[in-house]
Design an enzyme around this catalytic site. Structure first.
Site, PDB file in Angstrom:
ATOM      1  CB  THR A  80      45.208  38.019  41.972  1.00 28.89           C
ATOM      2  OG1 THR A  80      44.446  38.143  43.056  1.00 28.89           O
ATOM      3  CG2 THR A  80      44.731  37.359  41.074  1.00 28.89           C
ATOM      4  CG  ASP A  81      48.412  42.852  45.623  1.00 32.89           C
ATOM      5  OD1 ASP A  81      48.187  42.223  46.766  1.00 32.89           O
ATOM      6  OD2 ASP A  81      49.414  43.775  45.500  1.00 32.89           O
ATOM      7  CD1 TRP A  82      42.845  44.060  49.054  1.00 29.73           C
ATOM      8  CD2 TRP A  82      43.513  42.385  50.306  1.00 29.73           C
ATOM      9  NE1 TRP A  82      41.951  44.001  50.023  1.00 29.73           N
ATOM     10  CE2 TRP A  82      42.465  42.914  51.002  1.00 29.73           C
ATOM     11  CE3 TRP A  82      43.943  41.152  51.115  1.00 29.73           C
ATOM     12  CZ2 TRP A  82      41.808  42.658  52.240  1.00 29.73           C
ATOM     13  CZ3 TRP A  82      43.681  40.723  52.072  1.00 29.73           C
ATOM     14  CH2 TRP A  82      42.424  41.566  52.674  1.00 29.73           C
ATOM     15  CG  ASN A  83      39.056  43.044  45.381  1.00 30.84           C
ATOM     16  OD1 ASN A  83      38.364  42.057  44.790  1.00 30.84           O
ATOM     17  ND2 ASN A  83      38.204  44.183  45.499  1.00 30.84           N
TER      18      ASN A  83
END
Ligand code: NOJ
Length: 741
Positions: free
Chosen positions: A266-269
């Site tokens: 995933t991307d950041w959070n």
């Protein structure tokens, strides 16, 4: 009994099966976790490894990564960590590494071989730092110039983006992932990120899945075909469904339909954002369930995911098979990288590279070392040269005659290293550090011009004139004094880090601060005015386009920007860059990408020209190239055929040069509305002065597909215009007709 997974003589699949069979549920979910090194304490970082078997860290460099890896190797199963880094234009977060222009700059070269070389250099430097994985390339399309991350794209076109993506991926990953200097590539941000409403970062992309397939999928498909080991799921939603939770796009389209067997991070959070930003989940368990079911395999920086996922499996809400599938994908890559076979133990590949030293940070910049070595810097210089685009050259203002006595170099970006570098370097991350001194030499436009001028006995004067943003900080009369006393003026304008990157979308793309006033006042001096744009993206600058005697674009050109521009200004290099993206007249005219759908009423505003200021594919050189004799190997074909397209290109100018010959296609009648023209091929070739070269394109007819109203990819029978020329403007293109039976 020996541990099968530790034994190289078994296949990757056998080793993965054996290891998964030994893992607890906790260890499996741990492998899905990617921890941000800079967001946790040292103790927390260690606990993530010893207590939860974390699979990966991002943004740990050199000695820190080495220490964490040693801890991981001493855990129960000794599963090595995977270290990821945003090495998106060289290993640029590391002061001392080779820094390339941004992806947008690299795309101006239209040179897949050079882009591949940049990938190779990056891989060697990242691997020498003990890291395994770059979050690159970015395959988002730069179609709305207001977006803050345009600099990270290969421009606006799916075909060019796909070709350059495949090249840089091959460069990163090398011949085999098990080579000690290969690193994992990551195709991001999957998918249609960049198409956020209003050019706003991470906003909903208001498009259909048909549009996703037609416009945004092609570069990602090329990444799959190139064997890209990892993908990153994007922040935004598509038509209301967050990509993180989009089973159709991830598990369906990417994994099942395209048969992608790598893993998705995933991307950041992203998982947390389902709750806090996108409001499609009320708690972490719901968010984790959606994230897993959609097909994300590794979770970047959502540490609460771990406990939530454990509960979901223990309570029978998420089947353990889904976890196994994710972990299998991650472990497969770890085995392929050779992490279980010695690569992780060394943490740096020092042994493989004489002179690189044991801790990679000692390996900075001396000849014979890996990071920042001469060979790598030479590659950066060559790519930077080809990344500069000449947009205007009235009355052959350039190259300079060499008879000048004095050159005035003026403007806020003339000597600003941070603006030359742009985003994702050690000067911009984790926070802007304008005062950190680069270890390797950097050429600003000023220092490049100075060096070349001095060699020729020409004197230079410099004045900043004004700030990029702050209108209080201007001394235009001081700048004009310098200009008035010189033979030629080089004015360097553009944007700055505060206007470029995540959270930095702009509503107004005109020259900010007092820059416009500076240019107009300089013009009044009556000296030849050479404008150099040092920026992250195209800006709306119609006055400069009309009034500059010469205009050059340098998109965050990096350490050699000033040198490359000076070589061009002084005629040592014949410019050959071409735009991978269109320039607007005005922000209100956006979008101005070339491959628009035809509009009923001419597709224009009543108060604005119906075309971009500079079109995709455009770029001048000191030559003129003449195109003639467009012909096809056959004028009728079936969908299975491959047609060869020929065109003769003559270098009618006084210099040898490189020309990028472009092939566009227009589907004359189709069941859905198709773009006015679309790039389907390009060839960059060297043509000597006076020489005529026959340039050849191979065009598989299958490339003439459309995505029909049922989302099916089909080649429809009928006529197609085959258009070849130096850029995408209709008046630049020769035309032939191909009929598909
Ligand atoms: C967020 C960005 O969107 C992505 O491009 C990057 O790779 C990650 N952060 C990690 O830094």
């Amino acid at each position: 009994m020996g541990m099968k997974y530790k034994d190289k003589s078994y296949t990757v699949e056998e080793r993965v099966d054996d290891l998964i069979g030994r893992m607890t549920l906790e260890e499996k979910i741990g492998q899905m976790m990617q921890i941000s090194f800079i967001s946790v304490s040292t103790e927390e970082a260690e606990e993530w490894i010893t207590r939860r078997c974390a699979g990966s860290f991002l943004h740990a460099l050199g000695d820190d990564a080495k220490r964490l890896q040693e801890i991981a190797m001493n855990t129960r199963l000794g599963i090595p960590l995977l270290f990821g880094i945003d090495a998106v234009r060289g290993h640029a977060l590391h002061n001392g590494a080779t820094i390339f222009p941004t992806q947008l700059g690299m795309a101006c070269t239209w040179n897949p071989e050079l882009v591949k070389k940049a990938g190779r250099v990056t891989a060697k430097e990242v691997a020498a730092d003990g890291l395994h994985w770059t979050f690159s390339p970015i395959l988002c399309l730069g179609r709305d110039l207001r977006w803050g991350r345009i600099n990270e794209t290969f421009g606006e076109d799916p075909h060019l983006t796909g070709v350059l993506a495949a090249s840089i991926i091959q460069g990163y990953q090398g011949d085999s992932l098990s080579d000690p200097d290969s690193i994992l590539a990551c195709a991001k941000h999957y998918i249609a990120y960049g198409e956020g409403t209003g050019g706003r970062d991470a906003y909903d992309s208001q498009i259909s899945m048909r549009k996703v397939r037609e416009v945004f999928l092609p570069p990602f498909r090329k990444a799959v075909e190139a064997g890209c080991a990892t993908f990153m799921s994007s922040y935004q939603s598509i038509d209301g469904t967050p990509v993180t939770a989009n089973k159709r796009a991830l598990r369906g389209l990417l994994k099942e339909e395209l048969g992608y067997d790598g893993f998705v991070v995933t991307d950041w959070n992203n998982a947390g954002s389902l709750i806090s930003n996108q409001h499609v989940a009320g708690d972490m368990e719901t968010a984790a369930k959606k994230t897993i079911e959609a097909g994300n395999d590794m979770i970047m920086n959502t540490n609460e995911f771990y406990e939530a996922a454990l509960r979901l499996v223990r309570n029978g809400i998420v089947p353990e098979e889904l976890i196994d599938d994710a972990v299998r994908r991650i472990l497969r890559i770890k085995f392929k990288l050779g992490l279980f076979d010695g690569r992780a133990n060394s943490a740096t590949v020092a042994g493989a590279y004489p002179g690189s030293g044991s801790a990679a940070h000692n390996a900075v910049g001396q000849d014979g070392s890996i990071i920042g070595c001469k060979e790598h810097l030479d590659t950066a210089l060559e790519i930077t040269r080809q990344s500069i685009v000449l947009l205007e050259n009235r009355n052959n203002t350039l190259p300079l005659s060499g008879t000048e006595k004095k050159i005035a170099v003026i403007g806020p970006n003339a000597d600003d290293i941070q603006s030359h570098f742009g985003d994702w370097t050690f000067l911009s991350h984790p926070e802007p550090k304008p005062d950190e001194a680069p270890i390797l030499p950097v050429y600003t436009i000023l220092s490049g011009i100075r060096e070349f001028a001095e060699e020729r006995g020409i004197s230079t004067v410099y004045h900043k004139g004004c700030d990029i943003m702050d209108v209080e900080d201007e001394d235009i009369s001081g700048a004009v004094e310098c200009a008035a006393d010189s033979d030629v003026v080089v004015a360097v304008v553009g944007d700055c880090l505060r206007q470029n990157g995540e959270y930095k979308d702009r509503a107004d793309l005109s020259l900010s601060g007092s820059q416009q006033k500076l240019l107009e006042t300089l013009k009044k001096c009556g000296k030849p005015l050479i404008v150099v744009l040092v920026s992250s993206k195209p800006l709306a600058m119609p006055w400069a386009a009309e009034n500059a005697d010469a205009l050059l674009a340098a998109f965050n050109p990096g350490m050699f920007g000033g040198r490359a521009v000076a070589e061009i200004i002084f005629g040592e290099v014949n410019p050959c860059g071409k735009l991978p993206i269109s320039f607007p007249y005005h922000s209100g005219q956006l979008p101005v990408y070339y491959n628009q759908l035809p509009g009923w009423h001419g597709g224009r505003y009543m108060d604005m020209p119906g075309r971009p200021l500079y079109s995709f594919g455009y770029g001048l050189s000191y030559n003129c190239y003449e195109y003639s004799g467009l012909r096809l190997s056959q004028t009728t074909c079936t969908a299975d055929d491959t047609v060869t397209v020929y065109v003769d290109v003559t270098n009618a100018g006084p210099y040898d040069g490189m020309e990028t010959v472009q092939l566009y296609v227009k589907d004359v009648i189709s069941s859905v509305v198709t773009p006015v023209r679309q790039l389907k091929g390009f060839v960059k070739t060297e043509i000597r002065s006076g020489e005529t070269k026959t340039v050849e394109f191979t065009l598989p007819v299958s490339e003439l597909y459309i995505i029909d109203e049922n989302e099916k990819q089909v080649v429809e029978p009928g006529e197609f215009e085959i258009l070849v020329g130096p850029d995408s403007r209709p008046e630049s293109l020769l035309k032939a007709v191909l009929t598909v039976l």
